[in-house]
Design an enzyme around this catalytic site. Sequence first.
Site, PDB file in Angstrom:
ATOM      1  N   HIS A 178      -6.415  -6.410  -1.673  1.00  0.00           N
ATOM      2  CA  HIS A 178      -5.304  -5.543  -1.279  1.00  0.00           C
ATOM      3  C   HIS A 178      -4.293  -6.267  -0.390  1.00  0.00           C
ATOM      4  O   HIS A 178      -3.093  -6.072  -0.514  1.00  0.00           O
ATOM      5  CB  HIS A 178      -5.890  -4.342  -0.533  1.00  0.00           C
ATOM      6  CG  HIS A 178      -4.936  -3.217  -0.310  1.00  0.00           C
ATOM      7  ND1 HIS A 178      -4.427  -2.466  -1.336  1.00  0.00           N
ATOM      8  CD2 HIS A 178      -4.402  -2.701   0.828  1.00  0.00           C
ATOM      9  CE1 HIS A 178      -3.628  -1.527  -0.838  1.00  0.00           C
ATOM     10  NE2 HIS A 178      -3.595  -1.656   0.464  1.00  0.00           N
TER      11      HIS A 178
ATOM     12  N   SER B  41       0.813  -1.195   0.000  1.00  0.00           N
ATOM     13  CA  SER B  41       0.000   0.000   0.000  1.00  0.00           C
ATOM     14  C   SER B  41       0.858   1.261   0.000  1.00  0.00           C
ATOM     15  O   SER B  41       1.681   1.444  -0.885  1.00  0.00           O
ATOM     16  CB  SER B  41      -0.961  -0.055   1.194  1.00  0.00           C
ATOM     17  OG  SER B  41      -2.080   0.745   0.980  1.00  0.00           O
TER      18      SER B  41
ATOM     19  N   ASP C  16      -8.114  -6.099  -5.944  1.00  0.00           N
ATOM     20  CA  ASP C  16      -7.968  -4.836  -5.214  1.00  0.00           C
ATOM     21  C   ASP C  16      -8.369  -3.665  -6.104  1.00  0.00           C
ATOM     22  O   ASP C  16      -8.011  -3.621  -7.281  1.00  0.00           O
ATOM     23  CB  ASP C  16      -6.518  -4.671  -4.774  1.00  0.00           C
ATOM     24  CG  ASP C  16      -6.267  -3.369  -4.013  1.00  0.00           C
ATOM     25  OD1 ASP C  16      -7.187  -2.916  -3.294  1.00  0.00           O
ATOM     26  OD2 ASP C  16      -5.162  -2.819  -4.122  1.00  0.00           O
TER      27      ASP C  16
END
Length: 491
Positions: free
Chosen positions: A464, A204, A406
Amino acid sequence: MLGRLSLVACFALVSLASASPLQLPLGNAPFKVATELEVLSNPESFTTLSNPSLPGYKVRVKPVKGLCDTEVKQHVGYLDVDEDRHFFFWFFESKRDPKTDPVTLWLNGGPGCSSMTGLLMELGPCRPTPGGAGVVPNNYTWNSVSSVLFLDQPVNVGFSYSDDGKDKALDTEAAAKDVYAFLLIFFSTFKRYNPLDFHVFGESYAGHYIPAIGGVIIEGNKDAESEGFPVINLKSLGIGNGLVDPLVQYEYYADMACNPPGYDPVVTDKSTCASMRSKVKTCKSLINACYKYGSPMSCVPGSYYCNAAEISPYQSTGYNPYDVRKKCDSGNSLCYPIMNDIVAWLNTPEIRSTLGVGDIEFKSCNMQVNLDFQLKGDWMHPFVKLIPSMLDEAGVRVLIYAGDADFICNWLGNKAWTLELEWSGKEEYNSAKDKPWTTESGLDAGEFRSYGPFTFVRVNGAGHMVPYDQPDAALDMFSSWLAKTKFTGTY
């Protein structure tokens, strides 16, 4: 995991016009720290480590037994900076052979989210039971093949804290400097780990952190021996579903919201999709200004405009921004019930006492930190510009991987920026074929593209948090990458 403000967005302040590595001034005094034996023999209280060449930095550390992983040596503690900032870490030795297995630093993103999420939800040796009353083993833990160090940073994230409770206006450059100082003291004390291969992995917003940390390690290694510091044996960087090159990545939000390959559309209103696409040009113009000038004034407008234009329409559907297959769970602001279990377990009095965190209340994410990074203009900075020199000059391998479900840092944008990266192997990488990837257990796990030290992996059926959704595939990818048995141009 990324943070959430009034909108959800993919989870610096350094001028990257020249893409120069970050630097930490080094002194010339040798390390004078507590011995490893002293640290290992003091389970009830912290042993303090320091170095006169790193004024303002100290590390408090103590061993922990039987918590989360009953099989390996563990250490917890704090990096103390300037007596008022304190960064929590938790270290697990490798189950296989800690004398020869590599060491990996893991970082979650946000900015402002705790790496305990990675430990307890994704790749660590245990996971909390429903309600957080206890933990159970994770059979796919990454410390089965590597010692793993989880670090809560920046300050006031997770169990990290500042004495006055106020945020210190941090950005990615400051975070990288602090992490490097921590690594210097850690490796100078636990000398048996220092010669081992070292890797930095995360997800991320760690797509910002990791290139910056890699840059400062490489720069620091140039003078480390002459200055009495340990050389950190950096071998690779791994970024999962990361925010690395916003200029390229923001172009692909409409595609992932309206026509996600292999999945049903989340945003189904054609006019909304058309609006998202029509705003890409303005969005990219604002990001370009940030890339060119690097100041908060030039960077903040892009983050607010682009997030509102490209991400808010998805968020308004109520779907999980980290997984296009699911609605966001209403019981947790980060969409996953297990996040509540993590918070409950870590805030149990006996766990807090064992970890030595005092009265610090654990929270998964700190949205004030998230806002501070945005206001510093960090969000849209092109830390991608640090990667070519790592590939071409420093001999550092780089793995970019992304779960295909994601939205927030989707695989379309991540693959696109790898194809646009300007480095010596660009032509060969771009002309390489995507190859199927099958795990040792026979799972059809995805596909990869690779040339030389650079690899992109798309992970089937993962959002994710790849190790959470596809633990078997994630461990296969990680162990194969470390061993160099897959994801090479000849595989």
